[in-house]
Motif scaffolding. Structure first.
Motif, PDB file in Angstrom:
ATOM      1  N   ASN A   1     -99.296   4.111 -23.539  1.00  0.00           N
ATOM      2  CA  ASN A   1    -100.450   4.783 -24.145  1.00  0.00           C
ATOM      3  C   ASN A   1    -101.079   4.042 -25.326  1.00  0.00           C
ATOM      4  O   ASN A   1    -102.135   4.446 -25.811  1.00  0.00           O
ATOM      5  N   GLN A   2    -100.467   2.964 -25.799  1.00  0.00           N
ATOM      6  CA  GLN A   2    -101.048   2.187 -26.895  1.00  0.00           C
ATOM      7  C   GLN A   2    -101.664   0.862 -26.434  1.00  0.00           C
ATOM      8  O   GLN A   2    -102.262   0.142 -27.235  1.00  0.00           O
ATOM      9  N   LEU A   3    -101.525   0.551 -25.151  1.00  0.00           N
ATOM     10  CA  LEU A   3    -101.918  -0.778 -24.677  1.00  0.00           C
ATOM     11  C   LEU A   3    -103.413  -1.043 -24.771  1.00  0.00           C
ATOM     12  O   LEU A   3    -103.842  -2.147 -25.099  1.00  0.00           O
ATOM     13  N   ALA A   4    -104.236  -0.035 -24.488  1.00  0.00           N
ATOM     14  CA  ALA A   4    -105.688  -0.242 -24.469  1.00  0.00           C
ATOM     15  C   ALA A   4    -106.261  -0.491 -25.859  1.00  0.00           C
ATOM     16  O   ALA A   4    -107.300  -1.133 -26.004  1.00  0.00           O
ATOM     17  N   LEU A   5    -105.584   0.023 -26.883  1.00  0.00           N
ATOM     18  CA  LEU A   5    -106.074  -0.110 -28.261  1.00  0.00           C
ATOM     19  C   LEU A   5    -104.945  -0.647 -29.144  1.00  0.00           C
ATOM     20  O   LEU A   5    -104.579  -0.048 -30.159  1.00  0.00           O
ATOM     21  N   ARG A   6    -104.420  -1.787 -28.742  1.00  0.00           N
ATOM     22  CA  ARG A   6    -103.268  -2.366 -29.434  1.00  0.00           C
ATOM     23  C   ARG A   6    -103.515  -2.574 -30.920  1.00  0.00           C
ATOM     24  O   ARG A   6    -102.668  -2.259 -31.756  1.00  0.00           O
ATOM     25  N   GLN A   7    -104.698  -3.125 -31.261  1.00  0.00           N
ATOM     26  CA  GLN A   7    -104.955  -3.448 -32.663  1.00  0.00           C
ATOM     27  C   GLN A   7    -105.084  -2.193 -33.515  1.00  0.00           C
ATOM     28  O   GLN A   7    -104.566  -2.134 -34.627  1.00  0.00           O
TER      29      GLN A   7
END
Length: 208
Positions: free
Chosen positions: A62-68
């Protein structure tokens, strides 16, 4: 001090941009490390898609798309929101940032059993600031529910460290504001930032 500023306004010439600049000046003077995410400038997509919902509770995905954004949230100990209040609520861009970045396993912990509630995941954040503008008056904003205080100071605040420092400033009646009222408000923002930052170490004070 590691400060993340989440800034949300489409016009660089806005009064909200002036508020942002005061916040930045105070942080830099305090010697803080600062990261600024300008949601409109970067073209942030606020939509929570069907796929996002499918993986919402999958902490490995669930964090991959907005890693930064997620990395910034993990990194900071100070979280500050600067935005306008529109229709008694957060701009869609900012609400979408909350929807997409404040995911389980990062912002909060999912319940472990029936009848349980979520647990806080942002306990490393010890300072929380909210700076906004409102077209409505103070009393009308409070009557409707004071969205900045409710969603950010209370809602996000419950996920942060106990005993955290908080700061809040809103310029009400923005649509009928004057140069004098805006100048007065920027001074208030500066005072609230001093409150949020707190007493500085002697070395930091000397170099500020």
């Amino acid at each position: 001090m590691r400060a993340l500023i989440v800034y949300c306004h489409p016009r660089e010439t806005s009064f909200t941009a002036a508020v942002r600049d005061v916040v930045l000046e105070k942080l830099h003077a305090a010697g803080a490390e600062v990261r600024l995410t300008d949601l409109y400038a970067r073209g942030f997509d606020p939509r929570l898609t069907a796929h996002d919902l499918e993986i919402y509770e999958d902490e490995a995905a669930n964090q991959l798309a907005l890693r930064q954004d997620c990395a910034d949230l993990k990194w900071c100990d100070t979280l500050i929101f600067v935005y306008p209040t529109w229709w008694y609520g957060l701009p869609a861009m900012l609400k979408g940032w909350l929807d997409r970045v404040m995911v389980p396993g990062l912002a909060f912990l999912m319940p472990k059993g029936p009848g349980e509630t979520i647990g806080p995941g942002l306990t490393h954040i010890t300072r929380l600031g909210v700076f906004t503008t409102c077209g409505a008056s103070w009393w009308l904003t409070r009557l409707v529910g004071a969205p900045g205080r409710r969603t950010l100071l209370r809602g996000v605040g419950l996920l942060c460290a106990k005993g955290k420092r908080t700061a809040f400033a809103a310029h009400y009646l923005m649509d009928s504001s004057t140069p004098e009222s805006r100048t007065k408000h920027l001074a208030k923002v500066a005072r609230q930032m001093d409150k949020l930052i707190g007493r500085l170490p002697a070395r930091a004070t000397a170099t500020a």
